[in-house]
Each structure stands twice: as C-alpha cells, then as structure tokens.
Design a protein around this motif. Structure first.
Motif, mmCIF file in Angstrom:
data_model
loop_
_atom_site.group_PDB
_atom_site.id
_atom_site.type_symbol
_atom_site.label_atom_id
_atom_site.label_comp_id
_atom_site.label_asym_id
_atom_site.label_seq_id
_atom_site.Cartn_x
_atom_site.Cartn_y
_atom_site.Cartn_z
ATOM 1 N N GLY A 1 9.065 -1.280 -6.392
ATOM 2 C CA GLY A 1 9.218 -1.752 -5.020
ATOM 3 C C GLY A 1 10.108 -0.885 -4.173
ATOM 4 O O GLY A 1 10.154 -1.052 -2.951
ATOM 5 N N SER B 1 11.506 2.615 -2.386
ATOM 6 C CA SER B 1 10.969 3.829 -1.771
ATOM 7 C C SER B 1 12.105 4.804 -1.515
ATOM 8 O O SER B 1 13.269 4.393 -1.386
ATOM 9 C CB SER B 1 10.289 3.528 -0.427
ATOM 10 N N THR C 1 7.013 5.646 -3.039
ATOM 11 C CA THR C 1 7.242 4.249 -3.385
ATOM 12 C C THR C 1 6.845 4.039 -4.840
ATOM 13 O O THR C 1 5.748 4.450 -5.243
ATOM 14 C CB THR C 1 6.411 3.312 -2.484
ATOM 15 N N THR D 1 5.489 1.739 -7.505
ATOM 16 C CA THR D 1 4.663 0.534 -7.447
ATOM 17 C C THR D 1 4.536 -0.107 -8.831
ATOM 18 O O THR D 1 4.654 0.573 -9.848
ATOM 19 C CB THR D 1 3.264 0.883 -6.911
ATOM 20 N N CYS E 1 4.974 1.929 -14.254
ATOM 21 C CA CYS E 1 4.881 1.948 -12.794
ATOM 22 C C CYS E 1 3.771 2.876 -12.328
ATOM 23 O O CYS E 1 3.150 3.584 -13.125
ATOM 24 C CB CYS E 1 6.217 2.402 -12.187
ATOM 25 N N LEU F 1 3.053 5.459 -4.949
ATOM 26 C CA LEU F 1 2.379 5.680 -3.670
ATOM 27 C C LEU F 1 3.175 6.765 -2.956
ATOM 28 O O LEU F 1 4.393 6.622 -2.785
ATOM 29 C CB LEU F 1 2.374 4.395 -2.833
ATOM 30 N N TYR G 1 -2.182 7.624 -3.974
ATOM 31 C CA TYR G 1 -1.708 6.583 -4.901
ATOM 32 C C TYR G 1 -2.137 6.933 -6.316
ATOM 33 O O TYR G 1 -3.311 7.253 -6.559
ATOM 34 C CB TYR G 1 -2.297 5.229 -4.498
ATOM 35 N N SER H 1 -1.981 5.002 -9.887
ATOM 36 C CA SER H 1 -1.678 3.657 -10.413
ATOM 37 C C SER H 1 -0.872 3.695 -11.698
ATOM 38 O O SER H 1 -0.284 2.684 -12.074
ATOM 39 C CB SER H 1 -2.980 2.894 -10.669
ATOM 40 N N ILE I 1 -0.487 -2.921 -1.909
ATOM 41 C CA ILE I 1 -0.197 -1.479 -1.886
ATOM 42 C C ILE I 1 -1.065 -0.813 -0.818
ATOM 43 O O ILE I 1 -0.584 0.010 -0.035
ATOM 44 C CB ILE I 1 -0.436 -0.860 -3.279
ATOM 45 N N LYS J 1 0.303 -1.143 2.696
ATOM 46 C CA LYS J 1 1.475 -0.343 3.086
ATOM 47 C C LYS J 1 1.050 0.909 3.840
ATOM 48 O O LYS J 1 1.749 1.357 4.741
ATOM 49 C CB LYS J 1 2.272 0.078 1.841
#
Ligand code: NI
Ligand code: MN
Length: 223
Positions: free
Chosen positions: A91, A93, A102, A104, A118, A121, A131, A133, A145, A148
């Motif tokens: 969470g 950044s 960030t 995620t 994690c 992004l 991104y 994943s 996500i 954002k």
C-alpha cells in the motif's frame, strides 16, 4: 523505454536513464537469456522471497551497487548488505528518480518468515503505467489497483499451479482495466507448461492485447 524479458519472472525495464531489474532468477533458470554476471541493474525490485524470484539478487546487487526495493523481510535475506536499500510495504508508494512506485498486495506465500508477497505498480515519469502482479492468485482488489492509474501494461503470471493460470490472468487483466498484458511465469518447468498463444487468444476475446515475448526479446513501452 523498453521492456526486456529475461525468462520466467525476470525482466528489465530500461527508461533510457535507469535500468530496473525485477525478480532476478537467472542461475539455474534454463530459460534465462542473460547471466547474473552480465545483467544490468540500477534498481532491483523483488516481489517475494521464493528462489525463482530472489534468485541472484545478492550477487547482482553486490556487482552493480543497485538499489534494492523490497519488503524488509526480503531485504533481510541478503547475505551481503546491498549498497542501497529501499524498504517498502503493501500500500505504500515512493517517488524514485524514474517515477512513482507503489507496492501492491499479492495473494501468494512470502518465501521468507514474517514477510508477504507483493507486486509493483510503477507510474513512470514519461506517463507509462506498468503493473507487475508478482506471483499471485486472482483477487478482486486488482480493480482498485487499476483505479489508481490507467494501466498500459500488466506483466502477469499464467503458469497455473503456483499462480494464476491463463483464464484467471485474463480475468485479472479485465479487473485491472489493463490495455496490454505480458504473460510470464510459464514453461520454465513442466508443471507450469502453458501455451501462450492460447492465452493471447483468450485475452484478445476479452479485448486485451497480449505481447508474448521469448526470453531475450524486447518490447518498446508506450502509452
Ligand atoms: Ni512464488
Ligand atoms: Mn514463482
């Protein structure tokens, strides 16, 4: 700005100024297109502690002096302290010279006690939003996500067994609202064997473009 696939879940993004290296599992990866001795890195981003992601991070960080971006528990796995470390957690950044990173959530085991897996992004300064994943199951908060930032590229695992398979990766791309997907984490071993062309067809049916890269291939990233 270019994306180069090195095999399995390892890839590099070259902004023209900085070289980012993700999940540098090269030694022992039969599909790798580059060696730990040669791969460039100014930043190393690590999604979790499993060997097929942490990989050669120790040696590459020492050789290159790259700044390592990871959760504290993964930073604790280094036997040789990296020249520079940037601890993050889910969470959070941070503005780095190339853009906003960030960390995620991912639904996967951590590979290190007390840690979590994690994804990342990255909102690059040139306007491209990327991104990754990490290893993960499909989860509905991927939609958050995608809210954002409009995601121009999503690198997603399709191998199944340890992560999402092709169908769930397409569902992930739709939740993310990703324009384009780059399938990774497949065909390294028989247990994650997949046909990327079948994935690309499923993605196309869902209105998402798939870029299949063989290890060593490079893709130019654009908005
Ligand atoms: Ni894993
Ligand atoms: Mn993995």
């Amino acid at each position: 700005m270019t994306f180069t696939f090195y095999g399995h879940a390892c890839f590099g993004i070259d902004t023209g100024s900085e070289k980012l290296l993700f999940d540098p599992f090269l030694t022992g990866n039969g599909a790798a297109s580059v060696t730990a001795e040669d791969v460039p890195a100014d930043y190393i981003l690590i999604s979790h502690g499993h060997g097929d992601h942490f990989g050669d991070a120790d040696a590459i960080a020492t050789r290159t002096g790259a700044e390592v971006v990871a959760i504290p528990e993964v930073l604790g796995m280094f036997t040789r302290t990296p020249a520079a470390e940037h601890p993050m957690n889910l969470g959070g950044s941070v503005e780095l010279p190339f853009g906003r990173v960030t960390m995620t959530p991912a639904l996967h085991s951590a590979g290190v006690a007390g840690g979590v897996a994690c994804g990342f992004l990255i909102q690059f300064k040139n306007g491209v939003n990327f991104y990754y994943s990490g290893d993960t199951a499909l989860f509905s908060d991927m939609a958050l996500i995608g809210k954002k930032a409009p995601i121009h590229y999503a690198a997603l695992p399709i191998g199944d067994n340890y992560t999402m398979g092709p169908e769930d990766a397409v569902a992930a791309a739709r939740l993310l609202g990703a324009k384009r997907v780059i399938p990774i984490h497949y065909n390294t071993w028989p247990i994650i064997a997949q046909d990327p062309e079948r994935f690309a067809a499923l993605a196309e049916e869902a209105g998402v473009a798939a870029h299949i890269l063989a290890p060593g291939e490079t893709l130019s990233l654009e908005k």
